[in-house]
Design an enzyme around this catalytic site. Structure first.
Site, PDB file in Angstrom:
ATOM      1  N   ALA A  60       1.072  -1.051  -0.080  1.00  0.00           N
ATOM      2  CA  ALA A  60      -0.102   0.130  -0.071  1.00  0.00           C
ATOM      3  C   ALA A  60       0.763   1.263  -0.137  1.00  0.00           C
ATOM      4  CB  ALA A  60      -1.022  -0.044   1.321  1.00  0.00           C
TER       5      ALA A  60
ATOM      6  N   TYR B 260       7.390  11.272  -2.509  1.00  0.00           N
ATOM      7  CA  TYR B 260       7.004   9.935  -2.986  1.00  0.00           C
ATOM      8  C   TYR B 260       8.233   9.211  -2.929  1.00  0.00           C
ATOM      9  CZ  TYR B 260       6.157   5.593  -5.721  1.00  0.00           C
ATOM     10  OH  TYR B 260       5.868   4.310  -6.272  1.00  0.00           O
TER      11      TYR B 260
END
Length: 248
Positions: A82, A151
């Site tokens: 995830a 990210y």
């Protein structure tokens, strides 16, 4: 074996859940907003004769971690797939314009959230003297690309987390590795022009891009008893030889 696959409602996570089930494992997948998609993955596994369940987990809401692990039950293999993608897209914002809130959110979810998830499964793995943990990372973390700095930074942090944990947990039979996805062809990705896909594939050794099933095969090996003593490693799929991006 019981495998807990986070982010298992689509893409690489769903393919990994199916691959585990086909190998005879009981599977629990987590979802955040994709409850309907998660239910479909569970139904597909059950139609094929496997055993599966789905539980809610939001890496941004740390209060959901312990209940998700408790609902899943004792875990032999954890696949931390995830991810919080964030709002900064490739080429979409200059580094100096990325707000502090975006950095905090990326690290809060993708680093701290996964650390708490591992902490929740480790005690019972230690008691059983067996465990497999696979952290799913991205070629974008190693190669970089303009735009999504938070990210890439968060994904790279998983590499250090895995290597530290491998040394600490190895004595208890727990192996920890990172599976690095390159440009992976999944049903969940944004449309990419075929010309660009062909150009990226031409710069890989196999002249093709990986599918979600390709990544799932790697993850299931690392996260199974077939992996006898491989730990603390960063394993890259073939798509990482070119310009990589994880779009699962």
């Amino acid at each position: 074996m019981h495998a807990l696959v986070t982010g298992g409602s689509s893409g690489i996570g769903a393919a990994t859940a199916l691959a585990y089930a086909r190998a005879g494992a009981r599977v629990t997948i987590t979802y955040n907003s994709g409850a309907d998609r998660a239910a479909e993955v569970v139904k597909r596994i059950e139609r094929e004769g496997g055993e599966a369940a789905a539980v809610h987990l939001d890496l941004e809401d740390h209060a959901t971690v312990a209940p998700a692990v408790s609902a899943a039950g004792p875990v032999d293999a954890l696949v931390a797939n995830a991810v919080r993608w964030g709002t900064v897209m490739p080429g979409g914002m200059a580094f100096e314009d990325v707000p502090a809130s975006e950095w905090s959110a990326a690290l809060h979810a993708n680093v701290v959230g996964n650390a708490l998830l591992i902490q929740a499964v480790l005690p019972q793995m230690r008691r059983g003297k067996f465990g497999r943990i696979v952290l799913v990372s991205s070629g974008a973390a190693e190669e970089g690309q303009p735009g999504p700095g938070p990210y890439g930074t968060a994904k790279m942090a998983l590499h250090g987390m895995a290597r530290a944990l491998a040394w600490e947990a190895g004595r208890d039979g727990i192996l920890v590795n990172v599976a690095v996805a390159g440009l992976t062809i999944t049903g969940a990705q944004r449309p990419i022009p075929q010309r660009l896909l062909d150009e990226i594939a031409s710069r890989t050794p196999t002249r093709r891009l990986s599918t979600a099933d390709d990544m799932a095969a790697l993850i299931v090996f690392l996260g199974s008893a077939d992996n006898r003593n491989l730990t603390g490693e960063i394993i890259r799929d073939g798509s990482n030889a070119g310009r990589s991006a994880h779009t699962g």
